[in-house]
Motif scaffolding. Structure first.
Motif: not given
Length: 315
Positions: A234-236, A240-241, A260-261, A265-267
């Motif tokens: 995924a690009s972004h 998300l929940p 992925y975690a 967090l970065d997002a």
């Protein structure tokens, strides 16, 4: 820390059987039967108020589900659960103990989904069934005593599907998800991440099995660039929940789950990441009768689910 003695016993037993995946079988049906014979549900299951097997509408026909209802007066929140097995093997039975434990510990309905399996049904079949089950619970939850609060969860390929339906729900305006519970999730194809290099052989789930699964599920190599198959593509990941991500130290999937975690967090997504030291893949759902750490992991997941559902209740 060292490999836990219980985990080593699982590895030794698996090696004696010829590995996690019965590659010697000559058809997917026989492979699934051999796997099911090795991983029977508990003969003395934890009681819940009711367990009902039924079907719900899906994009290509009826989807079998198993619905666990807790004791008490409803309505209740709901957890939509997806079993593991590389999108190829596995069924509702192998995760029965975990579904019962979460049902009681959280006070939640658990809807366990028997999605279509590859290679008879390649991508996006499993993902489409997984999302159809989520949307059915959102729109028809009253039929089963659900109150509209929904979480998703799964282990390995089931963790992949929980992450995928979270992406789908974001991209398709719902339904809202209170928490994504990702236990040792598959988020990318096999790679040269250190956990694959260090634990890709002789640690229960191995690289050969994962490579074989990734030959069965995608239609062609281009599918590996689709976030609905490989969420790390995924690009972004914003919007998300919240997520609870559980990984195991001696697991080839460890690094991609933790990556992925960190990307979540970065997002800006609230994430709790827990690595279970000394443990192997399957500690959350598949190996509950062999690994005592499963009960601790269930308690941690139950606390996160209760907190997420409580947060939704006061909004």
């Amino acid at each position: 820390m060292p490999l836990h003695p219980e985990a080593k016993a699982v590895i030794d037993a698996s090696d004696a059987r010829g590995g996690l995946v019965p590659f010697g079988e000559d058809s997917p049906a026989r492979m699934r039967a051999a796997f099911a014979e090795s991983w029977q549900p508990s003969p003395h299951p934890e009681p819940v108020d009711s367990v009902v097997d039924r079907t719900i509408p899906g994009p290509a026909g009826e989807i079998p589900v198993r619905i666990y209802t807790p004791h008490g007066d409803g309505p209740f929140p709901a957890l939509v659960w997806y079993h593991g097995g590389g999108w190829v093997i596995g069924s509702l039975d192998e995760n029965d103990t975990t579904c019962r434990a979460l049902c009681n510990a959280v006070g939640t309905i658990v809807v366990s989904v028997d999605y279509r399996l590859a290679p008879e049904h390649r991508y996006p079949a499993a993902a489409e069934d997984a999302y159809a089950a989520l949307t059915w619970v959102a729109s028809h939850g009253g039929e089963i005593g659900a109150d509209g609060r929904i979480a998703v969860g799964g282990e390995t390929a089931g963790g992949n599907l929980a992450a995928v339906v979270s992406l789908m729900a974001r991209d398709h305006d719902g339904p809202p998800i209170s928490l994504q519970l990702l236990a040792t999730p598959v988020t990318a194809p096999p790679s040269d991440r250190p956990s694959y290099v260090d634990y890709g052989r002789g640690h229960f789930l191995d690289r050969a099995s994962m490579e074989w699964f990734f030959e069965q599920y995608p239609r062609d190599p281009s599918d590996l660039d689709d976030p609905y198959l490989a969420p790390l593509a995924a690009s972004h990941l914003g919007g998300l929940p919240p997520a609870l991500v559980l990984t195991a130290e001696f697991d080839p999937l460890r690094d991609e789950g933790e990556e992925y975690a960190h990307r979540l967090l970065d997002a800006g997504v609230p994430v709790t990441l827990l690595r279970y030291e000394g443990q192997i893949n399957g500690f959350f759902a598949l190996l509950v009768d062999r690994l005592s750490i499963s009960a601790e992991a269930h308690a941690r997941a139950a606390a996160a689910l209760r907190a997420a559902f409580a947060q939704e209740a006061i909004r």
